[in-house]
Motif scaffolding. Structure first.
Motif, PDB file in Angstrom:
ATOM      1  N   TYR A 151       0.863  -1.179   0.000  1.00  0.00           N
ATOM      2  CA  TYR A 151       0.000   0.000   0.000  1.00  0.00           C
ATOM      3  C   TYR A 151       0.899   1.228   0.000  1.00  0.00           C
ATOM      4  CZ  TYR A 151      -4.272  -2.598   1.090  1.00  0.00           C
ATOM      5  OH  TYR A 151      -5.358  -3.433   1.030  1.00  0.00           O
ATOM      6  N   ASP A 152       0.854   1.996  -1.069  1.00  0.00           N
ATOM      7  CA  ASP A 152       1.575   3.268  -1.124  1.00  0.00           C
ATOM      8  C   ASP A 152       0.655   4.337  -0.554  1.00  0.00           C
ATOM      9  OD1 ASP A 152       4.217   2.898  -2.643  1.00  0.00           O
ATOM     10  OD2 ASP A 152       2.778   1.763  -3.852  1.00  0.00           O
ATOM     11  N   MET A 153       1.196   5.120   0.370  1.00  0.00           N
ATOM     12  CA  MET A 153       0.377   6.089   1.089  1.00  0.00           C
ATOM     13  C   MET A 153       1.054   7.452   1.117  1.00  0.00           C
ATOM     14  SD  MET A 153      -0.969   3.678   4.226  1.00  0.00           S
ATOM     15  CE  MET A 153      -2.521   4.583   4.435  1.00  0.00           C
ATOM     16  N   ILE A 154       0.234   8.496   1.299  1.00  0.00           N
ATOM     17  CA  ILE A 154       0.749   9.862   1.326  1.00  0.00           C
ATOM     18  C   ILE A 154       0.017  10.683   2.389  1.00  0.00           C
ATOM     19  CG2 ILE A 154      -0.853  10.674  -0.465  1.00  0.00           C
ATOM     20  CD1 ILE A 154       1.506  12.437  -1.508  1.00  0.00           C
ATOM     21  N   LEU A 155       0.754  11.598   2.987  1.00  0.00           N
ATOM     22  CA  LEU A 155       0.202  12.590   3.901  1.00  0.00           C
ATOM     23  C   LEU A 155       0.663  13.942   3.393  1.00  0.00           C
ATOM     24  CD1 LEU A 155      -1.198  13.447   6.587  1.00  0.00           C
ATOM     25  CD2 LEU A 155       1.072  13.279   7.649  1.00  0.00           C
ATOM     26  N   LYS A 156      -0.270  14.781   3.018  1.00  0.00           N
ATOM     27  CA  LYS A 156       0.082  16.129   2.558  1.00  0.00           C
ATOM     28  C   LYS A 156       0.276  17.025   3.776  1.00  0.00           C
ATOM     29  CE  LYS A 156      -2.102  15.446  -1.820  1.00  0.00           C
ATOM     30  NZ  LYS A 156      -3.255  15.658  -2.667  1.00  0.00           N
ATOM     31  N   ILE A 157       1.367  17.790   3.731  1.00  0.00           N
ATOM     32  CA  ILE A 157       1.719  18.691   4.831  1.00  0.00           C
ATOM     33  C   ILE A 157       1.483  20.113   4.380  1.00  0.00           C
ATOM     34  CG2 ILE A 157       3.572  19.484   6.342  1.00  0.00           C
ATOM     35  CD1 ILE A 157       4.953  16.824   5.906  1.00  0.00           C
ATOM     36  N   HIS A 158       0.915  20.889   5.245  1.00  0.00           N
ATOM     37  CA  HIS A 158       0.682  22.302   4.920  1.00  0.00           C
ATOM     38  C   HIS A 158       1.819  23.111   5.545  1.00  0.00           C
ATOM     39  CE1 HIS A 158      -3.243  21.200   3.475  1.00  0.00           C
ATOM     40  NE2 HIS A 158      -3.429  20.520   4.604  1.00  0.00           N
ATOM     41  N   VAL A 159       2.630  23.719   4.667  1.00  0.00           N
ATOM     42  CA  VAL A 159       3.752  24.538   5.156  1.00  0.00           C
ATOM     43  C   VAL A 159       3.523  25.989   4.843  1.00  0.00           C
ATOM     44  CG1 VAL A 159       5.547  22.798   5.156  1.00  0.00           C
ATOM     45  CG2 VAL A 159       5.016  24.000   3.045  1.00  0.00           C
TER      46      VAL A 159
END
Length: 159
Positions: A151-159
């Motif tokens: 499972y390829d997963m991502i978490l978008k970070i708000h900078v």
């Protein structure tokens, strides 16, 4: 409980943690990749020349290394990749993985202006990462071995 940077004396403990999680969470064939990662750290060199930096930590519980995990920052990329996050099987379901994973996320935020954190995991653990806000972007059947899906997963970070 203490989380600290990995050192050369932690290699055997990290390998034992890996072995305790085979075959349910890791395929034994992946051990060579972990050994290459640890050897690079032990020799003070980047494991992957395409990386800007690599970081690895261990979690000690009552003086024993029972969890490890890290991340790397590729050059010219706006993502950070999580690697080799694991807790010794004897210490599962005690919250140590949550503590260790949250620590790595905080370190990433301190060290980098990445726009996303990516990782790959199996069907057995992807829900753990969903609790941190990660989303599955791809599933590859039998990618790690027979019956062990990626499972390829991502978490978008708000900078």
């Amino acid at each position: 409980m203490t989380i600290r940077p990995y050192n050369i004396n932690d290699s055997n403990a990290c390998l034992n943690i890996f072995k305790s999680n085979c075959p349910q969470y890791f395929d034994a064939s992946e051990q060579n990749y972990l050994e290459a990662w640890l050897t690079g750290l032990d020799n003070g060199r980047l494991v992957y020349e395409s990386n800007l930096s690599e970081h690895f930590f261990v979690l000690e519980h009552e003086g024993e290394v029972v969890a490890c995990g890290g991340f790397y920052m590729p050059r010219n990329n706006q993502t950070v990749n999580m690697v080799w996050g694991m807790v010794h099987a004897a210490f599962h379901k005690q919250g140590l993985g949550t503590v260790q994973f949250a620590y790595r996320i905080e370190k990433i935020k301190e060290l980098n202006t990445a726009r996303a954190i990516v990782l790959d995991t199996s069907q057995h653990t992807f829900r753990f990462f969903e609790h941190f806000g990660f989303e599955t972007i791809k599933i590859t059947l039998d990618a790690y071995g027979q019956g062990l899906h990626r499972y390829d997963m991502i978490l978008k970070i708000h900078v």
